[in-house]
Design a protein around this motif. Structure first.
Motif, PDB file in Angstrom:
ATOM      1  N   ASN A 113       1.031   6.013   1.821  1.00 57.62           N
ATOM      2  CA  ASN A 113      -0.260   5.693   0.953  1.00 57.62           C
ATOM      3  C   ASN A 113       0.163   5.092  -0.456  1.00 57.62           C
ATOM      4  OD1 ASN A 113      -0.654   7.990  -0.442  1.00 57.62           O
ATOM      5  ND2 ASN A 113      -1.129   8.776   1.381  1.00 57.62           N
ATOM      6  N   ILE A 170      -8.963   1.970   0.146  1.00 52.95           N
ATOM      7  CA  ILE A 170      -7.703   2.196   0.208  1.00 52.95           C
ATOM      8  C   ILE A 170      -7.063   2.859  -1.080  1.00 52.95           C
ATOM      9  CG2 ILE A 170      -6.748  -0.102  -0.574  1.00 52.95           C
ATOM     10  CD1 ILE A 170      -4.853  -0.355   2.142  1.00 52.95           C
ATOM     11  N   ARG A 180      -4.329   1.104   8.056  1.00 55.51           N
ATOM     12  CA  ARG A 180      -5.230   1.107   6.757  1.00 55.51           C
ATOM     13  C   ARG A 180      -5.833  -0.138   6.730  1.00 55.51           C
ATOM     14  NH1 ARG A 180      -4.718   5.065   3.156  1.00 55.51           N
ATOM     15  NH2 ARG A 180      -6.720   4.243   3.120  1.00 55.51           N
ATOM     16  N   SER A 181      -7.216  -0.088   6.752  1.00 49.30           N
ATOM     17  CA  SER A 181      -7.991  -1.235   6.418  1.00 49.30           C
ATOM     18  C   SER A 181      -8.614  -1.336   5.119  1.00 49.30           C
ATOM     19  CB  SER A 181      -9.229  -0.907   7.703  1.00 49.30           C
ATOM     20  OG  SER A 181     -10.343  -1.454   7.068  1.00 49.30           O
ATOM     21  N   ASN A 182      -8.321  -2.779   4.905  1.00 55.18           N
ATOM     22  CA  ASN A 182      -8.823  -2.973   3.431  1.00 55.18           C
ATOM     23  C   ASN A 182      -9.734  -4.218   3.367  1.00 55.18           C
ATOM     24  OD1 ASN A 182      -9.205  -2.967   0.591  1.00 55.18           O
ATOM     25  ND2 ASN A 182      -7.167  -3.731   0.335  1.00 55.18           N
ATOM     26  N   GLU A 207      -6.809   7.562  -1.850  1.00 58.13           N
ATOM     27  CA  GLU A 207      -5.740   8.508  -2.201  1.00 58.13           C
ATOM     28  C   GLU A 207      -5.026   8.570  -3.418  1.00 58.13           C
ATOM     29  OE1 GLU A 207      -5.298   6.582   0.694  1.00 58.13           O
ATOM     30  OE2 GLU A 207      -5.170   7.679   2.447  1.00 58.13           O
ATOM     31  N   ALA A 215       0.883  -1.007  -0.109  1.00 55.46           N
ATOM     32  CA  ALA A 215       0.000  -0.083   0.086  1.00 55.46           C
ATOM     33  C   ALA A 215       0.936   1.296   0.058  1.00 55.46           C
ATOM     34  CB  ALA A 215      -1.111  -0.083   1.090  1.00 55.46           C
TER      35      ALA A 215
END
Ligand SMILES: [Mg+2]
Length: 240
Positions: A147, A173, A133-135, A176, A69
């Protein structure tokens, strides 16, 4: 510095259905067609380099891999590899692997979202700063400011190219990435948050959707939009 059109795309849920699902031959073909016409192709994924190296479907398709990521960039052509976390940060974060639920990645760790509070407490205890960072139920730890967009910009510096970016993704995610893109596209199975920001929503899912998006790039509307010198208000242009 060379100026090229740039395609930055996510892998899981975008080019493929996720897991070890390979990129379909016709999807790969449309990516290679774009590459042969001068586009720079960047893979921007949460996966790490070690995992991607084991996948034959990815080989020789992308000019750069933005992995974990945005935490690292790999250039397959010459083996250049950059990680944007300090050795100290990685060492501290890897201490979390003492918990059995932690999934170790090349330069960071990930875990199921229900362990969030345990990890938060531990990070406080060992006094390490990280963003979460959650996905899709999996949380990855990253240093502040990292990011997918950061990784893509670093990849472009390493490749010594710039130009308008087309971004394709399917989940939050990838938001950005949308912020640095001139043209933002998503597949039919994408999360609502992404669809709201997209200039184009494919009618098809996953790789088929990406092939559809790639086709739309050669339309007059989109190619004109990409050749504009300055982006004032990308929302002026909507083809969905
Ligand atoms: Mg995805």
């Amino acid at each position: 510095m060379k100026s090229n059109n740039i395609l930055a795309t996510d892998l899981d849920g975008t080019l493929t259905r996720g897991g070890d699902d390979p990129i379909k031959p016709q999807v790969k073909e449309s990516l290679l067609h774009l590459k042969n016409s001068g586009w720079i192709l960047i893979l921007a994924t949460g996966r790490d380099r070690e995992y991607l190296m084991r996948r034959s479907d990815i080989k020789w398709v992308f000019d750069a891999w933005v992995t974990e990521a945005g935490l690292a960039v790999y250039l397959p052509s010459d083996g250049t590899y950059r990680c944007f976390a300090s050795d100290e940060w990685i060492m501290e974060i890897k201490k979390l692997t003492k918990f059995p639920f932690i999934i170790e990645k090349e330069n960071t760790v990930a875990f199921g979202i229900h362990f969030l509070n345990v990890v938060k407490r531990e990070l406080q205890r060992i006094e390490v700063d990280a963003i979460f960072r959650s996905n899709k139920g999996l949380v990855m730890l990253l240093p502040e400011g990292i990011n997918k967009a950061y990784g893509v910009m670093e990849a472009l510096k390493l490749l010594n190219v710039n130009g308008p970016i087309v971004a394709i993704g399917d989940s939050e995610i990838d938001l950005e990435l949308f912020k640095v893109a001139r043209f933002k596209a998503t597949v039919a199975n994408a999360e609502e948050a992404l669809k709201k920001e997209a200039d184009y929503i494919a009618s098809q899912e996953n790789g088929d959707g990406v092939t559809e998006i790639i086709k739309s790039l050669s339309s007059q509307n989109v190619s004109q939009w990409l050749s504009l010198q300055k982006v004032d208000h990308p929302r002026l242009f909507h083809i969905k």
